[in-house]
Design an enzyme around this catalytic site. Structure first.
Site, short mmCIF file in Angstrom:
data_model
loop_
_atom_site.label_atom_id
_atom_site.label_comp_id
_atom_site.label_asym_id
_atom_site.label_seq_id
_atom_site.Cartn_x
_atom_site.Cartn_y
_atom_site.Cartn_z
N ASP A 140 0.92 -1.12 0.01
CA ASP A 140 0.22 -0.17 0.02
C ASP A 140 0.76 1.30 0.00
OD1 ASP A 140 -2.41 1.58 0.27
OD2 ASP A 140 -1.84 1.57 2.53
N LEU A 141 0.30 2.44 -0.32
CA LEU A 141 1.11 3.87 -0.35
C LEU A 141 0.97 4.60 1.04
CD1 LEU A 141 2.84 5.64 -2.26
CD2 LEU A 141 0.68 6.69 -2.78
N ASN A 169 -5.46 2.94 -2.81
CA ASN A 169 -6.49 3.69 -3.16
C ASN A 169 -6.27 5.16 -2.98
OD1 ASN A 169 -8.20 1.51 -2.87
ND2 ASN A 169 -8.80 1.80 -0.62
N LYS A 206 -9.82 -0.75 -2.63
CA LYS A 206 -9.71 -1.75 -1.65
C LYS A 206 -10.67 -1.10 -0.51
CE LYS A 206 -5.47 -0.34 -1.12
NZ LYS A 206 -3.95 -0.13 -0.42
#
Length: 201
Positions: A6-7, A108, A141
């Site tokens: 994830d970021l 996201n 997500k």
């Protein structure tokens, strides 16, 4: 193996209160009021799926927050959520790639943020073989389809994947898809997980 990161709050620290602080300063509306009014609502999710434009999103958020901001003022606040890169995570991503693994980002996010972070933090994209973004996939997500889309694009099965995310719902959905998933609760989580894996392997 395929490693999916994830970021936000995994590779790059983010804080939505920073956006509210900028909007409070620009609008004169007290921060506490904005904190009470701000929610991750339908508009937020639609924006992350690319279903509404940045301008439409800005209008909806300003309406929800009851603030009068120009689009540029809104954007200045929205970009302020980025705090800085977690260098340890980047080091791990680069080490995995050097060892022959594939490393991708699944985030996201939204168009407005993607005009900012790739330029601000070029080392993030450079540490990944591919970047998968919710607004491009038209899913976010924890919707099951987004995990399947990445598996298909990467040509792997769930058993060949490790996924790191800071959101419990995203982790649960990935686990239901058969993906080994690690909940990131702080900057040390990833380093500790790999140290533990090395001990057990």
């Amino acid at each position: 193996m395929l490693y999916i990161f994830d970021l936000g709050n995994v590779i790059v620290d983010i804080d939505f209160n920073r956006a509210l602080g900028v909007w409070s300063h620009l609008s004169g509306v007290p921060l506490a009021l904005l904190q009470n009014r701000f929610t991750f609502d339908d508009a937020f999710e639609q924006h992350e799926r690319g279903e509404i434009s940045d301008q439409q999103f800005a209008e909806l958020i300003c309406k929800t927050l009851e603030v009068n901001l120009s689009y540029d003022q809104f954007a200045a606040g929205w970009q302020a959520i980025f705090v800085g890169v977690r260098d340890d995570t980047l080091v791990q991503m680069n080490a995995l790639r050097a060892a022959g693994h594939r490393v991708v980002i699944l985030s996201n996010t939204n168009n407005l943020h993607c005009e900012f972070w790739p330029q601000q933090y070029p080392q993030v994209s450079a540490a990944a073989d591919a970047v998968y973004l919710s607004q491009q996939l038209k899913m976010r997500k924890p919707e099951p389809g987004i995990y399947q889309a990445v598996l298909e694009k990467e040509g792997v099965t769930a058993s060949e994947v490790v996924f790191f995310d800071d959101n419990e719902a995203n982790i649960d959905a990935a686990r239901q898809a058969g993906i080994h998933s690690v909940l990131v609760t702080g900057p040390e989580t990833i380093r500790q997980w790999f140290a533990s894996s090395a001990v057990h392997s």
